[in-house]
Motif scaffolding. Structure first.
Motif, PDB file in Angstrom:
ATOM      1  N   LEU A  52       1.088  -1.147  -0.010  1.00 26.43           N
ATOM      2  CA  LEU A  52      -0.069  -0.088   0.182  1.00 26.43           C
ATOM      3  C   LEU A  52       0.790   1.427   0.146  1.00 26.43           C
ATOM      4  O   LEU A  52       0.527   2.236  -0.610  1.00 26.43           O
ATOM      5  N   SER A  53       1.806   1.251   0.551  1.00 24.97           N
ATOM      6  CA  SER A  53       2.746   2.108   0.859  1.00 24.97           C
ATOM      7  C   SER A  53       3.216   2.613  -0.357  1.00 24.97           C
ATOM      8  O   SER A  53       3.766   3.764  -0.747  1.00 24.97           O
ATOM      9  N   ARG A  54       3.501   1.901  -1.412  1.00 26.91           N
ATOM     10  CA  ARG A  54       4.204   1.919  -2.679  1.00 26.91           C
ATOM     11  C   ARG A  54       2.914   2.519  -3.855  1.00 26.91           C
ATOM     12  O   ARG A  54       3.375   2.827  -5.015  1.00 26.91           O
ATOM     13  N   GLN A  55       1.856   2.474  -3.470  1.00 21.44           N
ATOM     14  CA  GLN A  55       0.711   3.080  -4.417  1.00 21.44           C
ATOM     15  C   GLN A  55       0.785   4.703  -4.692  1.00 21.44           C
ATOM     16  O   GLN A  55       0.567   5.299  -3.368  1.00 21.44           O
ATOM     17  N   THR A  56       0.506   5.265  -5.569  1.00 18.89           N
ATOM     18  CA  THR A  56       0.784   6.508  -5.948  1.00 18.89           C
ATOM     19  C   THR A  56      -0.822   7.039  -6.696  1.00 18.89           C
ATOM     20  O   THR A  56      -0.824   6.370  -7.625  1.00 18.89           O
ATOM     21  N   ARG A  57      -1.135   8.075  -6.220  1.00 20.52           N
ATOM     22  CA  ARG A  57      -2.361   8.783  -6.874  1.00 20.52           C
ATOM     23  C   ARG A  57      -1.603   9.332  -8.305  1.00 20.52           C
ATOM     24  O   ARG A  57      -0.869  10.167  -8.259  1.00 20.52           O
ATOM     25  N   HIS A  58      -2.207   8.861  -9.468  1.00 17.25           N
ATOM     26  CA  HIS A  58      -1.836   9.546 -10.718  1.00 17.25           C
ATOM     27  C   HIS A  58      -3.041  10.289 -11.503  1.00 17.25           C
ATOM     28  O   HIS A  58      -2.609  10.842 -12.296  1.00 17.25           O
ATOM     29  N   ARG A  59      -3.851  10.139 -10.942  1.00 16.10           N
ATOM     30  CA  ARG A  59      -5.218  10.812 -11.841  1.00 16.10           C
ATOM     31  C   ARG A  59      -6.471  10.930 -10.831  1.00 16.10           C
ATOM     32  O   ARG A  59      -6.527  10.506  -9.600  1.00 16.10           O
ATOM     33  N   SER A  60      -7.318  11.911 -11.064  1.00 17.08           N
ATOM     34  CA  SER A  60      -8.183  12.284 -10.091  1.00 17.08           C
ATOM     35  C   SER A  60      -9.773  11.459 -10.566  1.00 17.08           C
ATOM     36  O   SER A  60     -10.372  11.961 -11.627  1.00 17.08           O
ATOM     37  N   TYR A  61     -10.170  10.885  -9.781  1.00 15.30           N
ATOM     38  CA  TYR A  61     -11.708  10.513  -9.770  1.00 15.30           C
ATOM     39  C   TYR A  61     -12.766  11.384  -9.986  1.00 15.30           C
ATOM     40  O   TYR A  61     -13.623  11.582 -10.652  1.00 15.30           O
ATOM     41  N   ALA A  62     -12.566  12.702  -9.076  1.00 11.75           N
ATOM     42  CA  ALA A  62     -13.470  13.835  -8.792  1.00 11.75           C
ATOM     43  C   ALA A  62     -13.428  14.423 -10.116  1.00 11.75           C
ATOM     44  O   ALA A  62     -14.490  14.931 -10.839  1.00 11.75           O
ATOM     45  N   SER A  63     -12.338  14.948 -10.686  1.00 12.57           N
ATOM     46  CA  SER A  63     -12.189  15.861 -11.832  1.00 12.57           C
ATOM     47  C   SER A  63     -12.607  15.189 -13.343  1.00 12.57           C
ATOM     48  O   SER A  63     -13.084  15.791 -14.438  1.00 12.57           O
ATOM     49  N   GLU A  64     -12.105  13.789 -13.121  1.00 16.61           N
ATOM     50  CA  GLU A  64     -12.239  12.996 -14.385  1.00 16.61           C
ATOM     51  C   GLU A  64     -13.533  12.100 -14.659  1.00 16.61           C
ATOM     52  O   GLU A  64     -14.053  11.894 -15.754  1.00 16.61           O
ATOM     53  N   VAL A  65     -14.195  11.745 -13.484  1.00 21.13           N
ATOM     54  CA  VAL A  65     -15.382  10.784 -13.229  1.00 21.13           C
ATOM     55  C   VAL A  65     -16.274  11.601 -13.060  1.00 21.13           C
ATOM     56  O   VAL A  65     -17.433  11.626 -13.414  1.00 21.13           O
ATOM     57  N   VAL A  66     -16.405  11.972 -11.818  1.00 19.24           N
ATOM     58  CA  VAL A  66     -17.541  12.658 -10.856  1.00 19.24           C
ATOM     59  C   VAL A  66     -17.891  13.912 -11.687  1.00 19.24           C
ATOM     60  O   VAL A  66     -19.169  14.004 -11.897  1.00 19.24           O
ATOM     61  N   ASN A  71     -34.846   0.008 -19.183  1.00 17.04           N
ATOM     62  CA  ASN A  71     -34.400   0.797 -17.872  1.00 17.04           C
ATOM     63  C   ASN A  71     -32.962   0.676 -18.018  1.00 17.04           C
ATOM     64  O   ASN A  71     -32.662  -0.419 -17.908  1.00 17.04           O
ATOM     65  N   LEU A  72     -32.140   1.752 -18.208  1.00 20.10           N
ATOM     66  CA  LEU A  72     -30.757   1.518 -17.834  1.00 20.10           C
ATOM     67  C   LEU A  72     -30.095   1.830 -16.529  1.00 20.10           C
ATOM     68  O   LEU A  72     -30.702   2.966 -15.856  1.00 20.10           O
ATOM     69  N   LEU A  73     -29.280   1.111 -16.047  1.00 22.06           N
ATOM     70  CA  LEU A  73     -28.614   1.262 -14.855  1.00 22.06           C
ATOM     71  C   LEU A  73     -27.009   1.039 -15.305  1.00 22.06           C
ATOM     72  O   LEU A  73     -26.735   0.261 -15.386  1.00 22.06           O
ATOM     73  N   VAL A  74     -26.486   2.286 -15.024  1.00 24.21           N
ATOM     74  CA  VAL A  74     -24.984   2.373 -15.416  1.00 24.21           C
ATOM     75  C   VAL A  74     -23.987   2.891 -14.065  1.00 24.21           C
ATOM     76  O   VAL A  74     -24.583   3.902 -13.552  1.00 24.21           O
ATOM     77  N   VAL A  75     -23.059   1.785 -13.800  1.00 29.24           N
ATOM     78  CA  VAL A  75     -22.103   2.243 -12.748  1.00 29.24           C
ATOM     79  C   VAL A  75     -20.917   2.398 -13.545  1.00 29.24           C
ATOM     80  O   VAL A  75     -19.901   1.485 -13.723  1.00 29.24           O
ATOM     81  N   PRO A  76     -20.330   3.562 -13.765  1.00 33.92           N
ATOM     82  CA  PRO A  76     -19.396   3.730 -14.526  1.00 33.92           C
ATOM     83  C   PRO A  76     -17.889   3.550 -13.918  1.00 33.92           C
ATOM     84  O   PRO A  76     -16.894   2.991 -14.625  1.00 33.92           O
ATOM     85  N   PRO A 131     -13.000   3.516  -7.539  1.00 40.32           N
ATOM     86  CA  PRO A 131     -12.462   4.834  -7.792  1.00 40.32           C
ATOM     87  C   PRO A 131     -11.001   4.697  -6.998  1.00 40.32           C
ATOM     88  O   PRO A 131     -10.249   5.534  -7.431  1.00 40.32           O
ATOM     89  N   TRP A 132     -10.860   4.364  -5.851  1.00 42.44           N
ATOM     90  CA  TRP A 132      -9.285   4.297  -5.280  1.00 42.44           C
ATOM     91  C   TRP A 132      -8.618   3.688  -6.580  1.00 42.44           C
ATOM     92  O   TRP A 132      -7.482   4.174  -6.626  1.00 42.44           O
ATOM     93  N   ALA A 133      -8.743   2.613  -6.896  1.00 40.75           N
ATOM     94  CA  ALA A 133      -7.926   2.012  -7.921  1.00 40.75           C
ATOM     95  C   ALA A 133      -8.034   2.830  -9.352  1.00 40.75           C
ATOM     96  O   ALA A 133      -6.823   2.718  -9.971  1.00 40.75           O
ATOM     97  N   TYR A 134      -8.976   3.414  -9.680  1.00 42.78           N
ATOM     98  CA  TYR A 134      -9.095   4.249 -10.838  1.00 42.78           C
ATOM     99  C   TYR A 134      -8.051   5.399 -10.717  1.00 42.78           C
ATOM    100  O   TYR A 134      -7.165   5.641 -11.802  1.00 42.78           O
TER     101      TYR A 134
END
Length: 307
Positions: A26-40, A115-120, A124-127
């Motif tokens: 876990l200590s080696r994992q680094t955030r590379h992109r933003s779930y909030a800005s790119e997905v939410v 009826n469409l149900l979409v979970v894109p 998100p942590w792994a995204y």
């Protein structure tokens, strides 16, 4: 055959990880992109045309992630439900953005029929970290079962539970990447204290059908549609894709529910897992997203024709 742990920087060869190894990973994992800005943000833009629901939250301190599902605005109980999921493996980018692109560009074509149900973005942590696992080194796509150890999987199972018996189609959007071989399979073997031998990444798009409910015509309709966008993966020298026999061009089969895979959660008549290959020199990110959209449309189109 070689020991994965001998080539992976965490763990002792032949010994499954404990808490110390998981913490080191876990200590080696680094955030590379933003779930909030790119997905939410993309989901929020869709709110003028769809109903947006928050179906859970993931807490990986100091990070917290709201989980979103998008529904048809004109939901009718008598209509069949189509489930589209993406980002079960957060690093598989076109699964997330293909689902969002389908909503933006093509969902209106089906508004009066299903009826469409979409979970894109299920994970998100792994995204953000471009990873296959969650923060506990658990693969959500082997964890869709009762008392799931993965919060991502458990939340999605809770979301769909009230709709059991109403699903006609579930299409789960994935990718197979070069890092499956260079990082994720070695990490899996090291985590579990097992050995691996080198595999081969298919060059092109393919599908995973359900061996417990095979639907060859359905799968073929998707392959035919995607072949107009990007190339279909050929079999390897053993007539296989990722170690499984190819039952038709670009199609393999797994026991989806038995393996705890996302595509097995609904009991729908028509289910499939797409696998786009974004690392091919013959495919662009735009093609990968378009291939996912084509697959979703072909799946719905086929299912709506009486068979």
């Amino acid at each position: 055959m070689t020991s994965a742990s001998s080539s992976y920087p965490i763990g002792t060869p032949g010994t499954p990880w404990g808490e110390a190894e998981r913490a080191q990973w876990l200590s080696r994992q680094t955030r590379h992109r933003s779930y909030a800005s790119e997905v939410v943000s993309a989901i929020e833009r869709l709110s003028v045309r769809f109903d947006i629901a928050e179906y859970g939250q993931l807490d990986y301190p100091p990070d917290h992630y709201r989980l979103f599902a998008i529904r048809s605005r004109n939901w009718r109980d008598e209509r069949p439900v189509i489930l589209v999921t993406g980002g079960v493996h957060g690093y598989e980018t076109s699964g997330v953005h293909g689902a969002l692109q389908f909503l933006d560009q093509r969902a209106a074509d089906y508004a009066d029929r299903v009826n469409l149900l979409v979970v894109p973005c299920v994970s998100p942590w792994a995204y953000e970290r471009i990873h296959r696992w969650n923060a506990h080194a658990i693969d959500p796509n082997r964890s869709f079962r009762e008392n799931s150890p993965a919060g991502e999987s458990a939340a999605l199972l809770r979301l769909i539970a009230p709709l059991h018996g109403k699903f006609l189609v579930h299409i789960d959007l994935h990718e197979t990447t070069d890092t499956d071989e260079s990082e994720f399979r070695p990490a899996l073997a090291a985590r579990d204290g097992k050995e691996i031998e080198p595999g081969e990444i298919p060059d092109g798009f393919y599908l995973v059908d359900d061996s417990e409910n095979p639907q060859p015509q359905f799968q073929q309709a998707i392959i035919d549609a995607v072949a107009r966008i990007t190339h279909i993966a050929p079999a390897d020298a053993n007539g296989q894709l990722i170690g499984s026999d190819m039952v038709a061009p670009g199609i393999i089969r797994y026991p989806l529910t038995q393996l705890g895979l996302c595509a097995g959660i609904t009991g729908a008549r028509y289910t499939t897992t797409t696998e786009v290959y974004p690392d091919s020199p013959r495919a662009t990110p735009q093609q990968c997203n378009a291939a996912q959209v084509a697959a979703v449309c072909a799946a719905i189109d086929f299912a709506l024709i009486p068979h």
